[in-house]
Design an enzyme around this catalytic site. Sequence first.
Site, short mmCIF file in Angstrom:
data_model
loop_
_atom_site.label_atom_id
_atom_site.label_comp_id
_atom_site.label_asym_id
_atom_site.label_seq_id
_atom_site.Cartn_x
_atom_site.Cartn_y
_atom_site.Cartn_z
N GLN A 1 0.84 -1.20 0.00
CA GLN A 1 0.00 0.00 0.00
C GLN A 1 0.87 1.25 0.00
O GLN A 1 1.81 1.37 0.79
CB GLN A 1 -0.93 0.01 1.22
CG GLN A 1 -1.93 1.16 1.21
CD GLN A 1 -2.94 1.08 2.35
OE1 GLN A 1 -2.90 0.16 3.18
NE2 GLN A 1 -3.85 2.04 2.40
N VAL B 1 -0.86 4.52 -1.05
CA VAL B 1 -1.80 5.63 -0.86
C VAL B 1 -2.63 5.31 0.38
O VAL B 1 -3.28 4.26 0.44
CB VAL B 1 -2.71 5.82 -2.09
CG1 VAL B 1 -3.69 6.95 -1.84
CG2 VAL B 1 -1.88 6.10 -3.34
N HIS C 1 -8.69 1.43 -0.64
CA HIS C 1 -9.31 1.36 -1.97
C HIS C 1 -9.20 -0.06 -2.52
O HIS C 1 -8.30 -0.82 -2.16
CB HIS C 1 -8.66 2.35 -2.94
CG HIS C 1 -7.17 2.24 -3.03
ND1 HIS C 1 -6.32 2.73 -2.07
CD2 HIS C 1 -6.36 1.70 -3.99
CE1 HIS C 1 -5.07 2.50 -2.41
NE2 HIS C 1 -5.05 1.86 -3.57
#
Length: 286
Positions: A252, A254, A258
Site C-alpha cells: 500500500q 496511498v 481502496h
Amino acid sequence: MSNQNQNSHLTAIERTSLSYPARILITQKKIKGKVLDFGCGVGKDVELLKEKGFDIAGYDPFYFPEFPTEKYDTILCFYVLNVLLLEEQAEVLMNVSHLLKPTGKAYFAVRRDIQFEGFRMHKIHKKETYQCIIKLPYVSVYKNENCEIYEYESYTSLHKGNTNLSPFLIGEEGRELIVETATVFSFYDKFPVSEGHALIVPKRLVSNYFDLTLKEQTACWIVANKVKSILQGKYNPDGFNIGINVNEAAGQTVWHSHIHIIPRFKGDVENPRGGIRGVIPGKKEY
C-alpha cells in the site's frame, strides 16, 4: 429491481401539469443543457418541459425502459428514491452519477411528508408498495414540509484538489468518475495496469480497509459490482483481478483504503496461471 419491491411503478402519478420540483427548478434556473428525467414515470414532465423548449429525454424502468447511452448536463430524479429499497436506491445513485457529464448537476426531489416507513397497501391499486424517508449528503437547494430538493455534483469534480478529503483528489486535472453512491466513489486509476483499471474508494478517509464499518465495506462491494459491469461492457475483458493492499508490507502506497478492479485480457502476460498469487512471484506456481 428487487423481487421484494415489484410494485414501485404503481406510485407514479398521472398529472396534467408540471410537477412541483420541476416548477421550483425552473424558477431557480437550474435546468440547463441536455436534460434527462431519470425515473420519469408516465413521462408528463418530459412532455411538458419539451413544450417549454427544453432538450429533454425520459427514462423509467417500467414505462420507458430503454436505458440512456448518452451523458447529460442536467438529470432530474423526482420522488424516485422514496419508493425504493436500499439496494435499489444505490443503483439509482450510481446510474445517475454515471450518466452525468463531469460538469453536470443532478437534482433529487424527495418527499418530506411520509408518515411511516415500510410496505403499505396502495389506496388506488390495492397492492403493496414501499415508501421510506430519504436523507442525502448533498446540498439542499429547496425544502418545505412536503418536499426537499438536493443538488448533486460529481465527487471528483466538486472536491478536485481537496486532499483533506482524500489523497486521490490531488491536482487540478480531476479524475473521471465512473459511479458514485452516498458513501463511495470510483474512478479510473491514474497509472493503470491495464485498460479500464478502476479504483473503488470509500468517502470516509480510512487507510486500512479492515477499519471500515461493515456498512461501508458492503457499500464498496455494491459499487465494485456495478463498476465491473460497466468495464465489461466498455472494454470486454476476458477476466479480472480484484484486490486490496493493506499496509506497507502488502504494497500500500496511498493511505486511503481502496479496491483495485483490473481487467485482464488473453495474452496480456505469458502465463496468467496463479493470478493474485503473483503478489509473491516465486510462490505463484503450485
